[in-house]
Enzyme design. Structure first.
Site, PDB file in Angstrom:
ATOM      1  N   CYS A  83       0.838  -1.290   0.075  1.00 22.21           N
ATOM      2  CA  CYS A  83      -0.186   0.022   0.290  1.00 22.21           C
ATOM      3  C   CYS A  83       0.776   0.932   0.074  1.00 22.21           C
ATOM      4  CB  CYS A  83      -0.786   0.243   0.886  1.00 22.21           C
ATOM      5  SG  CYS A  83      -1.589  -1.502   1.296  1.00 22.21           S
ATOM      6  N   CYS A 206     -12.879   0.876   8.631  1.00 24.87           N
ATOM      7  CA  CYS A 206     -12.085   0.797   7.582  1.00 24.87           C
ATOM      8  C   CYS A 206     -12.147   1.625   6.227  1.00 24.87           C
ATOM      9  CB  CYS A 206     -12.621  -1.099   7.434  1.00 24.87           C
ATOM     10  SG  CYS A 206     -12.684  -2.331   8.179  1.00 24.87           S
ATOM     11  N   SER A 207     -10.840   1.493   5.255  1.00 24.72           N
ATOM     12  CA  SER A 207     -10.812   2.291   4.254  1.00 24.72           C
ATOM     13  C   SER A 207     -11.412   1.002   2.943  1.00 24.72           C
ATOM     14  CB  SER A 207      -9.316   2.669   3.744  1.00 24.72           C
ATOM     15  OG  SER A 207      -8.434   1.295   3.857  1.00 24.72           O
ATOM     16  N   LYS A 328     -10.261   6.358   4.266  1.00 24.04           N
ATOM     17  CA  LYS A 328     -11.217   6.376   4.992  1.00 24.04           C
ATOM     18  C   LYS A 328     -12.364   6.884   4.298  1.00 24.04           C
ATOM     19  CE  LYS A 328     -14.001   4.371   7.412  1.00 24.04           C
ATOM     20  NZ  LYS A 328     -14.619   3.974   6.053  1.00 24.04           N
ATOM     21  N   HIS A 332      -8.966   4.048  -0.926  1.00 28.30           N
ATOM     22  CA  HIS A 332      -7.093   3.470  -1.004  1.00 28.30           C
ATOM     23  C   HIS A 332      -7.337   2.849  -2.095  1.00 28.30           C
ATOM     24  CE1 HIS A 332      -4.106   1.708   0.346  1.00 28.30           C
ATOM     25  NE2 HIS A 332      -4.678   0.585   1.333  1.00 28.30           N
TER      26      HIS A 332
END
Lengths: 386, 133, 350
Positions: A83, A206-207, A328, A332
């Site tokens: 990421c 969570c994103s 968020k 992402h």
């Protein structure tokens, strides 16, 4: 080493972009960055992408993408660090310009994540963890961060409200970002009542899974001046690494790779953490924003949560974090995230953030922190107004 | 998935017998085995077998799992510190989800960890169960 | 040369299902099943437990009780089971790898309905007695399935017993063995079939009773011993009733079978049945005690054994968990839905 500037940025709308392929998403962001910067050529390209292979079955991206940008023949390199791939691409481009080898280099990032179902996306993302000693045992990314959250709660008394506050604040910021995937506000109650993914993390901690791309153009200051457009300087860049195996970390409540990267980047820029006026950090999960704020030295261990509840990280707070909406709310698309952080800092430092999102007080120094996996890698950039 | 069996086979010493590297200088133990001590750069080591008991350092309940876990979710996952100080990640089994707590004493047992449906290889290894005797 | 058991161990799942819970689903009369089978509940293996994992845990406990046998000195591993996880690929090599007994070892998986476990014990004993190897590991393990609603579903259970056989440092010395077999179509499972078939009441008199009595009477005659010479006796236990009946008919008493009579709350562990009963009996036996054991496997045959317990038993029995403790403590009772999920009885069509 030459001074390196960000001379233009580009981003399309992020979200479930059913009508665009990976190559189209990238081309759109890349061309808009080129147009914004007003450059007539590139010397090279670094593209960050975590897993074209698992998400769309496509590797060999650098050549494919230069072809679709209409730039066959261009020197192009794919960069991967899970990421943190996007942030790593920015750093690679920085080095090439700083060294004097090239004058104009693009750093881009892209991920097309929605062509696989949720299970397979979870699997693809989990390849950033230790395949044989974490994923084999059933670990997922929410699971790894959940275990860090439990440890953080156990050690420092971090609460559900502190986690929820991160999501609420980022959605508030994202609601003013036209490219955000989820540009709407949410409440503390909504976060706490959303479905559990990996205890104690709910889905709204969570994103999301996102299609998207972002591109920035780095150039020497000489070129930046000639272009005559607003530009900012990158004054610090650093990478930190750590074991990707969570079980082998001495302390589960801190992200050592972020500490290393921020320390080095600040040193390079000749700044202290308190000189940083706002930051874009890697809030892949709400707990991550808390841990990163502590790991980069902005807050003492265990103290970020309270500060966030008190509003310090809000747009009008003493240290705004993720004015873009963060991972968020903005989304992402893993390979693109680190580049998009630079896009946001560029907009903020040049006063171009969309209505309502501009951080008050004309800040001059900012930081981006992009993270790979559960903190196995981190790349930090310090940027300043020209 | 045809290569999965060789990948799993290679890990048997760790998964079946919890073999680990104990480095001479630092005295630190790591599973899986590695050639170099990450802290000291030391390469002098001996292979040891880890103790079978320890305690939970942190944990979660995976409610949404990747495809290969199918209907196994929800399941508990934990980072465990064994009695010699070595840490590893393992799934918890034979336990009520809500009973898993930091500090809980556990014992490693030999279990099926994964299997490729009803046709492929079965991957065995350690899982943690609450220590009750 | 003296030969016998150097170390022993058992392993059982912690999950149980009660007869009432199964009866409820099929509209069966629970009290009459409980009475007829003399069985109240049975063990159920969770999805991550199978014959190999049960075998490894039982073998590890046998190693602990062996008082320092080096697994590398084990010359053979024989696993008797009718539920080997693979149709083709041995269970024994996985167990050997897990306990550190590879590569200088002989492995074989045995199959003989419920008698496969005692068969493994018989062969392991023969090897050490002949001096072929220092130690041989015999494991009796099963995770048996009974077809839904079939009478077998009330009893088919899971468990394992493991025995390291050797010639020194014994906890129980073998005195005599006898095997008794005929071709008997009382119970079978064809290749590729999931559940076994059986001959109903034909599994009784001519099958179980004829063979257990045949092997028992022959070994008593061979040894010149009578039931009252034994401290304990263990018979194959497809349910609670059969072993009790055969024991009493042969002249043994309830007190003699009690320690190893596990079926009433364990169910039928198939290959594991009388071997696990032996582990529970060793757990309470005293030095000098004589133990009578007789297995039964459909198809059909019985292996009978006479063991003499040695002084070492007092030293080793509590080196690890006792079998009764596994049977009676740390239990979790499951409903039929969970049981159906655990035992892959739900068709998902995907």
């Amino acid at each position: 080493m030459r001074t390196v500037c960000v001379v233009g940025v580009g981003m399309g709308k992020w979200g479930e972009i059913w009508r665009m392929s990976l190559r189209d998403l990238h081309t759109q962001a890349a061309l808009s960055a080129i147009e914004a910067a007003g450059v007539d050529h590139l010397d090279s390209l670094y593209v960050g992408c975590m897993s074209g292979g698992l998400f769309v079955g496509q590797e060999h991206l650098a050549s494919l993408l230069t072809d679709y940008m209409g730039m066959r023949g261009l020197a192009a390199t794919r960069v991967e660090s899970a990421c943190a791939s996007g942030g790593m691409a920015v750093r690679s481009a920085f080095i090439e310009v700083a060294s004097g080898m090239s004058d104009i280099v693009m750093a881009s990032g892209v991920e097309k994540m929605t062509d696989v179902d949720g299970d397979d996306a979870t699997y693809a993302l989990a390849t950033a963890a230790d395949q044989e000693y974490e994923v084999f045992h059933g670990a997922t990314f929410p699971g790894l961060y959940a275990m860090m959250a439990v440890a953080h709660m156990e050690k420092y008394g971090t609460t559900r409200d502190m986690l929820s506050a991160v999501a609420v604040k980022n959605h508030n910021n994202g609601s003013m970002n036209p490219v955000a995937q989820y540009p709407f506000k949410i409440s503390m109650e909504q976060v706490a009542k959303s479905v559990m993914v990996a205890d104690p993390l709910h889905i709204l901690d969570c994103s999301p899974i996102t299609d998207g791309a972002a591109a920035v153009i780095l150039a020497s200051e000489e070129v930046a001046k000639k272009l005559g457009k607003p530009y900012i300087k990158i004054t610090g860049t650093a990478i930190g690494t750590d074991t990707i195996q969570l079980a082998q970390r001495d302390d589960l409540t801190t992200i050592k790779a972020a500490t290393i990267a921020s320390g080095k980047a600040l040193e390079m820029a000749g700044k202290k953490i308190d000189d940083i006026q706002f930051a874009e950090v890697h809030d892949c999960f709400t707990i991550a924003e808390i841990m990163v704020a502590e790991s980069i030295g902005k807050y003492k261990p265990g103290k970020a949560g309270e500060a966030f509840l008190a509003g310090e990280s809000a747009l009008d707070g003493s240290f705004p974090i993720n004015s873009s909406g963060g991972l968020k709310s903005k989304g992402h698309p893993v390979g693109a995230t680190g580049v998009a952080q630079v896009v946001e800092v560029y907009k903020q430092l040049t006063g171009q953030a969309e209505s309502g999102r501009q951080i008050p007080g004309s800040p001059k120094v900012a930081m981006t922190q992009n993270m790979g996996g559960s903190g196995g890698s981190s790349v930090v950039h310090v940027m300043e107004v020209a | 998935m045809t290569m999965f069996s060789s990948r799993n086979w290679r890990e048997y010493p760790h998964r079946y017998r919890t073999e680990a590297s104990k480095f001479k200088k630092s005295g630190k133990t790591y599973i899986p085995k590695r050639l170099v001590d990450p802290e000291t750069g030391d390469t002098e080591q001996e292979t040891v077998r880890l103790p079978e008991t320890g305690k939970v350092l942190t944990h979660t309940i995976i409610r949404i799992a990747p495809s290969q876990w199918g209907d196994k979710a929800p399941y508990a996952l934990a980072i465990i510190e064994l009695t010699d100080g070595t840490r590893l990640m393992a799934q918890m089994t034979d336990v009520e989800m809500d009973d898993v707590k930091v500090g809980m004493e556990v014992r490693l047992e030999f279990r099926r960890v994964q299997s490729e449906g009803s046709h492929g290889v079965i991957s065995y290894g350690y899982k943690a169960v609450p220590k009750w005797y | 040369m003296a030969a016998g058991i150097v170390g022993y161990g058992a392993h059982l799942p912690r999950h149980r299902i009660k007869v009432e819970e199964i009866a409820k689903v099929w509209g069966a009369d629970a009290p009459s099943y409980k009475k007829g089978l003399m069985l109240r509940e049975k063990s159920v293996p969770p999805p991550d437990m199978d014959t190999i994992t049960l075998s490894v845990e039982a073998a590890r406990r046998a190693l602990i009780r062996s008082g320092g046998v080096d697994a590398a000195d084990i010359g053979a591993i024989y696993i008797g089971s009718e539920s080997h996880p693979y149709a083709v690929k041995p269970s024994g090599t996985t167990v050997a790898e897990a306990i550190g007994a590879t590569p200088d070892i002989h492995c074989a998986d045995f199959e003989f309905a419920c008698k496969a476990g005692s068969e493994a014990m018989y062969v392991a004993l023969s090897h050490v007695k002949a001096g072929e190897m220092k130690y041989a590991l015999a494991i009796a393990a099963d995770t048996s399935q009974g077809a839904p609603s079939d009478a077998l579903e009330f009893s088919a259970a899971a468990g394992a017993g493991a025995f390291i056989m050797g010639t020194e440092n014994l906890v129980a010395e073998i005195q005599h063995t006898h095997s008794y077999m005929t071709d008997m179509p009382d119970f079978w499972r064809r290749e590729h079939e999931f559940y076994p078939q059986h001959g109903g009441r034909f599994t009784g008199e001519e099958a179980y009773f004829a063979h257990t009595k045949g092997a028992s009477n022959a070994i008593l005659k061979k040894s010149g011993m009578k039931p009252s010479d034994f401290a304990y006796a263990i018979f194959h236990q497809p349910n609670g009733k059969f072993p009790q009946r055969v024991a009493l008919e042969l002249g043994f008493t309830q007190e003699q079978i009690d320690p190893g009579w596990l079926a009433p709350t364990l169910g039928n562990t198939y290959s594991g049945a009388s071997p696990i009963g032996l582990t529970a009996t060793l757990d309470v036996a005293k030095p000098g005690d004589m133990i009578f054991m007789c297995s039964y496997g459909s198809g059909a045959g019985s292996d009978s054994f006479i063991w003499k317990v040695t002084e070492r038993i007092d030293e080793v029995r509590d080196m690890t968990v006792r079998t009764r403790k596994l049977l009676e403590e740390n239990l979790t009772y499951i409903d039929y839905g969970t049981y159906a999920k655990f035992r892959h009885k739900i068709i998902k069509n995907k």
